[in-house]
Design an enzyme around this catalytic site. Structure first.
Site: not given
Length: 237
Positions: A2, A15, A47, A50, A53
């Site tokens: 993480d 990002r 995951s 995810n 997102r």
């Protein structure tokens, strides 16, 4: 693993650059794991949650997965490391799934060391899948519910042929499991590092392992039961 996004944001970077650096760090840490003689390492790569997102970020993550697999599979072969995957990889994009299938096939015969990628993985989802598969086995007459115990049920989990984790490390300062190996990690030791994943180094991994070594793992027993008895005193005259 993480903290990629926060690592990038604090440096004024997009990002995806954090994720790119995180992928590079996977290769470094896996190399350290080999050096330290760790037979199994599981990496929570993507995951089931995810997918929520932004589509642009998810797409970039899938491309990074392809690049990682294409570049890293040869290293896995050279180091005789088996690649395994847990989760629902069949739901990955076609190109990413094809790269994954090639890597799995090319490393399947190795047995000494295993790297496990958790892809499109969620522990609650895994539990439901296992319960559904077990129910189907009962319906087909292959299982008897009266004989169900934990070892038998684990065969239906995606980790059925893997040992339970001894140590679970989460980076970035967050103190939660986020739906990762909830059943398998029932007796795992937890280590929460404040370091973002792109900066998590050999030193940090060794620190986590040293902290693990200092803990007493009782598995429901008392400390006196698991600690070796002190040797009897010998009187010298």
């Amino acid at each position: 693993m993480d903290g990629n996004g926060r690592w990038a944001r604090e440096r004024g970077l997009p990002r995806i650059e954090g994720h790119r650096q995180g992928v590079e760090n996977v290769r470094r840490i896996v190399g350290v794991a080999k050096e330290l003689g760790l037979p199994y390492v599981t990496l929570y790569a993507f995951s089931a949650e995810n997918w929520r997102r932004p589509a642009e970020e998810v797409g970039a993550l899938m491309v990074l997965l392809e690049i990682f697999l294409e570049r890293y599979t040869r290293e896995l072969e050279e180091n005789e490391v088996r690649l395994r995957v847990i989760g629902r990889p069949d739901q990955l994009p076609d190109r990413a799934r094809a790269c994954l299938d090639r890597a799995l096939a090319r490393t399947a015969h190795f047995t000494e060391r295993t790297i496990v990628l958790a892809l499109n993985y969620g522990s609650r989802q895994e539990t439901l899948d296992a319960a559904r598969a077990y129910a189907e086995a009962v319906k087909a007459g292959k299982e008897n519910p009266a004989e169900l115990d934990w070892p038998r049920f684990t065969r239906y989990l995606s980790t059925g042929d893997l040992p339970d984790p001894d140590l679970i490390i989460r980076t970035s300062g967050e103190s939660r499991l986020s739906n990762f190996l909830l059943l398998q990690g029932a007796y795992a030791e937890m280590y929460f590092s404040p370091v973002y994943w792109p900066e998590f180094s050999r030193t940090h991994l060794v620190e986590a392992i040293e902290a693990y070594k200092r803990r007493e793992r009782r598995f429901g027993q008392t400390g006196e039961q698991v600690r070796p008895a002190a040797p009897e005193a010998v009187l010298h005259q």
